[in-house]
Design an enzyme around this catalytic site. Structure first.
Site, PDB file in Angstrom:
ATOM      1  N   GLN A  44     -10.173  -4.227  -2.945  1.00  0.00           N
ATOM      2  CA  GLN A  44     -11.518  -3.841  -2.490  1.00  0.00           C
ATOM      3  C   GLN A  44     -12.576  -4.239  -3.508  1.00  0.00           C
ATOM      4  O   GLN A  44     -13.693  -4.621  -3.145  1.00  0.00           O
ATOM      5  CB  GLN A  44     -11.557  -2.325  -2.253  1.00  0.00           C
ATOM      6  CG  GLN A  44     -12.876  -1.837  -1.702  1.00  0.00           C
ATOM      7  CD  GLN A  44     -13.128  -2.252  -0.261  1.00  0.00           C
ATOM      8  OE1 GLN A  44     -12.273  -2.047   0.587  1.00  0.00           O
ATOM      9  NE2 GLN A  44     -14.285  -2.833   0.016  1.00  0.00           N
TER      10      GLN A  44
ATOM     11  N   ARG B  42     -13.546  -8.864   2.562  1.00  0.00           N
ATOM     12  CA  ARG B  42     -12.131  -8.637   2.246  1.00  0.00           C
ATOM     13  C   ARG B  42     -11.324  -9.885   2.625  1.00  0.00           C
ATOM     14  O   ARG B  42     -10.418 -10.290   1.907  1.00  0.00           O
ATOM     15  CB  ARG B  42     -11.594  -7.417   3.029  1.00  0.00           C
ATOM     16  CG  ARG B  42     -12.245  -6.086   2.689  1.00  0.00           C
ATOM     17  CD  ARG B  42     -11.900  -5.609   1.300  1.00  0.00           C
ATOM     18  NE  ARG B  42     -10.463  -5.535   1.081  1.00  0.00           N
ATOM     19  CZ  ARG B  42      -9.678  -4.502   1.421  1.00  0.00           C
ATOM     20  NH1 ARG B  42     -10.203  -3.424   1.958  1.00  0.00           N
ATOM     21  NH2 ARG B  42      -8.382  -4.517   1.175  1.00  0.00           N
TER      22      ARG B  42
ATOM     23  N   HIS C 265      -7.575   0.579  -6.144  1.00  0.00           N
ATOM     24  CA  HIS C 265      -7.705  -0.263  -4.931  1.00  0.00           C
ATOM     25  C   HIS C 265      -8.346  -1.596  -5.345  1.00  0.00           C
ATOM     26  O   HIS C 265      -9.479  -1.903  -4.979  1.00  0.00           O
ATOM     27  CB  HIS C 265      -8.557   0.467  -3.895  1.00  0.00           C
ATOM     28  CG  HIS C 265      -8.510  -0.143  -2.525  1.00  0.00           C
ATOM     29  ND1 HIS C 265      -7.681  -1.200  -2.189  1.00  0.00           N
ATOM     30  CD2 HIS C 265      -9.204   0.170  -1.395  1.00  0.00           C
ATOM     31  CE1 HIS C 265      -7.865  -1.508  -0.920  1.00  0.00           C
ATOM     32  NE2 HIS C 265      -8.785  -0.702  -0.415  1.00  0.00           N
TER      33      HIS C 265
ATOM     34  N   ARG D 282       0.878  -1.179   0.000  1.00  0.00           N
ATOM     35  CA  ARG D 282       0.000   0.000   0.000  1.00  0.00           C
ATOM     36  C   ARG D 282       0.907   1.217   0.000  1.00  0.00           C
ATOM     37  O   ARG D 282       1.678   1.423   0.938  1.00  0.00           O
ATOM     38  CB  ARG D 282      -0.910  -0.004   1.228  1.00  0.00           C
ATOM     39  CG  ARG D 282      -1.643   1.319   1.426  1.00  0.00           C
ATOM     40  CD  ARG D 282      -2.720   1.255   2.470  1.00  0.00           C
ATOM     41  NE  ARG D 282      -3.868   0.493   2.002  1.00  0.00           N
ATOM     42  CZ  ARG D 282      -5.077   0.552   2.549  1.00  0.00           C
ATOM     43  NH1 ARG D 282      -5.306   1.339   3.584  1.00  0.00           N
ATOM     44  NH2 ARG D 282      -6.064  -0.179   2.077  1.00  0.00           N
TER      45      ARG D 282
ATOM     46  N   CYS E 197     -16.321   1.456   0.842  1.00  0.00           N
ATOM     47  CA  CYS E 197     -15.167   0.621   1.223  1.00  0.00           C
ATOM     48  C   CYS E 197     -14.772   0.795   2.680  1.00  0.00           C
ATOM     49  O   CYS E 197     -14.083  -0.061   3.229  1.00  0.00           O
ATOM     50  CB  CYS E 197     -13.985   0.909   0.296  1.00  0.00           C
ATOM     51  SG  CYS E 197     -13.326   2.586   0.447  1.00  0.00           S
TER      52      CYS E 197
ATOM     53  N   ASP F 178     -17.422   6.963  -1.428  1.00  0.00           N
ATOM     54  CA  ASP F 178     -16.192   6.871  -0.638  1.00  0.00           C
ATOM     55  C   ASP F 178     -15.930   8.262  -0.063  1.00  0.00           C
ATOM     56  O   ASP F 178     -16.608   9.238  -0.430  1.00  0.00           O
ATOM     57  CB  ASP F 178     -15.037   6.417  -1.554  1.00  0.00           C
ATOM     58  CG  ASP F 178     -13.735   6.131  -0.814  1.00  0.00           C
ATOM     59  OD1 ASP F 178     -13.747   6.001   0.431  1.00  0.00           O
ATOM     60  OD2 ASP F 178     -12.685   6.040  -1.490  1.00  0.00           O
TER      61      ASP F 178
END
Ligand code: CP
Ligand code: NVA
Length: 298
Positions: free
Chosen positions: A132, A285, A129, A102, A257, A217
């Site tokens: 996700q 996840r 991402h 990340r 998310c 988001d």
């Protein structure tokens, strides 16, 4: 050897295969019949930004499959003292079986993957991402079946999550409408590559009519903290409210998310309401990434 840096690193069949396996792994985990399919395998996890879900899902996932995960941050590794990412990649490749990263730039992850001799997973960049999206799609498929042909609406910032939704729309064959203010558009190249699958509007109400899935988001992503106030003004018309949800199809789902800001990008009544599947989305996840790890490591 395969990497997962971008949704489009997978074929549509591979993407569907991973999320179906994710659902199977979830059922096995719930019934206590999960098998250790990755014994003694080790995942190195480099985090240059904060994380709750991504870190815990990868770490718990590796343990559940019989392996192990190591958390590495710039604060407690030589990365923070200037050792180049490429040197780190060459060294870690000899010690672990896969590496998740990340970080800020997508190019860093791509450069890392070029020199790594083990699979590399994008655990979020400023651009994308993809992990996700595996969990989001698993959640949609579990509730409503295949998403092909469905109408999905992205409300808010044209950020990493939005770009990942655009890639996934072209991959899995759903239509995505991006509703957000001018000046906060998604990545132009990603938009262009998915031209037949995505449209953009500044009207959230127009976009949400008859939608099957509404997603949003945060307005200020990690690294944009100083823009929080100016973004609150720019995005004031883009809160997902019960009124907006009412324009969508009756059985529309809501996803985010997480982490979320109630009263900014989403009303408490929506995220904590009956159409929201955010907790299951977060929980998936764990299972979707276990399926990804099996795909990359077996
Ligand atoms: N959604 C997500 O990636 O959460 P974290 O930042 O907590 O990992
Ligand atoms: N867009 C958000 C997603 C966090 C999981 C960010 O990059 O901060």
């Amino acid at each position: 050897m395969r990497h997962f840096l971008n949704e489009l690193d997978l074929t549509a069949d591979e993407f569907r295969g991973i999320i179906l396996r994710g659902s199977e792994l979830r059922k096995q985990w719930e019934s206590g019949t999960l098998e250790a399919t990755l014994p003694h395998r080790v995942l190195g996890m480099i985090f240059e930004k904060s994380s709750t879900r991504t870190r815990v899902s990868f770490e718990a996932g590796m343990t559940q499959l019989g392996g192990h995960a190591i958390y590495l941050s710039p604060d407690n590794t030589q990365l923070g003292r200037g050792e180049p990412l490429a040197d780190t990649a060459k060294v870690l490749s000899q010690m672990v079986d896969a590496i998740s990263i990340r970080t800020f730039s997508q190019e860093s992850v791509e450069r890392f993957a070029e020199v790594s001799t083990v699979p590399v997973i994008n655990a979020l960049t400023d651009l994308l991402h993809p992990c996700q999206l595996l969990a989001d799609m698993q959640t949609y498929f579990d509730h409503r079946g295949d998403i092909a042909g469905k109408k999905v609406v992205w409300v808010g910032d044209g950020n990493n999550m939005c770009n990942s939704y655009i890639n996934t729309a072209s991959l899995l064959g759903f239509h995505l409408t991006v509703a957000g203010p001018d000046g906060f558009e998604p990545d132009a190249q990603i938009m262009e590559a998915a031209a037949g699958s995505v449209t953009r509007t500044t009207s959230a109400a127009e976009a949400c009519a008859d939608a099957d899935l509404i997603v949003t988001d945060v307005w200020a992503s990690m690294g944009q903290e100083e823009e929080q106030k100016s973004r609150e003004i720019a995005f004031a018309d883009y809160e997902v409210t019960p009124e907006l949800m009412a324009l969508a199809s009756e059985d529309a789902l809501f996803m985010h998310c997480l982490p979320a800001h109630r009263g900014e990008e989403v009303s408490a009544d929506v995220i904590d309401g009956a159409q929201s599947v955010v907790w299951e989305e977060a929980g998936n996840r764990l299972h979707a990434q276990k399926a990804l790890l099996e795909f990359l490591l077996q």
